[in-house]
Design an enzyme around this catalytic site. Sequence first.
Site, short mmCIF file in Angstrom:
data_model
loop_
_atom_site.label_atom_id
_atom_site.label_comp_id
_atom_site.label_asym_id
_atom_site.label_seq_id
_atom_site.Cartn_x
_atom_site.Cartn_y
_atom_site.Cartn_z
N ASP A 9 0.87 -1.30 -0.05
CA ASP A 9 0.05 -0.01 -0.06
C ASP A 9 1.01 1.15 -0.03
O ASP A 9 1.26 1.66 1.01
CB ASP A 9 -0.82 0.20 1.14
CG ASP A 9 -1.70 1.02 1.44
OD1 ASP A 9 -2.23 1.87 0.19
OD2 ASP A 9 -2.15 1.86 2.47
N ASP A 19 -2.84 0.73 7.58
CA ASP A 19 -1.95 0.81 6.50
C ASP A 19 -1.41 -0.63 6.03
O ASP A 19 -0.98 -0.94 4.99
CB ASP A 19 -0.93 1.57 6.40
CG ASP A 19 -1.46 3.15 6.47
OD1 ASP A 19 -1.96 3.56 5.29
OD2 ASP A 19 -1.41 3.89 7.81
N GLU A 67 -1.26 -1.39 -4.68
CA GLU A 67 -2.41 -0.54 -4.88
C GLU A 67 -2.02 0.38 -5.66
O GLU A 67 -1.03 1.10 -5.58
CB GLU A 67 -3.04 -0.03 -3.58
CG GLU A 67 -4.30 0.81 -3.70
CD GLU A 67 -4.72 1.29 -2.40
OE1 GLU A 67 -5.22 2.54 -2.25
OE2 GLU A 67 -4.78 0.43 -1.25
#
Length: 185
Positions: free
Chosen positions: A11, A144, A71
């Site tokens: 991420d 996260d 992502e």
Amino acid sequence: MQKERIIMGVDPGTKIMGYGIIEVKNGQMKAICYDIINLSKFKNHALKLKKISERMSELIEQYAPDEMALESPFYSKNVQVALKLGRAQGVAMAAALVKEIPISEYAPRKIKQSVTGQGEASKEQVASMLKNLLKLADDKIIIDATDALGVAVCHYFQTSSGIMNTEEKVKGWGAFLKNNPDRIK
């Protein structure tokens, strides 16, 4: 019978970057590790990128993932934010590509849809679903980091079900450049 796989999810971020690594054996997923890289203490963007490169390389060396899933950046009205986020993602991608690890990208909505069944799910809903899917400890839920685990789980679901087009997988710089000519200027 599917082969054993280790998938690293990322991420990307310029203040906090999440990562999560899952192992898949006999169709069963297990979280190997997940955490964050705290970049907020670095004021210089170049130092942040250096730290991302170092940590991603360490993790790749330690866990030897078979694949990396990231992502994809969201679209921001602030061009500087988008540029910095893209650089952070690029550094993580480069760490994998140097080791010939195939990479894939997924939109945030696709990740949420894959993990929770709804593309508008909150980060907390994603974390809660991953807690159940991967049997995560309550004291280790870091949003996260669970976002990164969600990327890895999404990748597993997409590739194990045959949904993903094999051309979407990227292996090595040559293949990346061939599959993404619009990114070269």
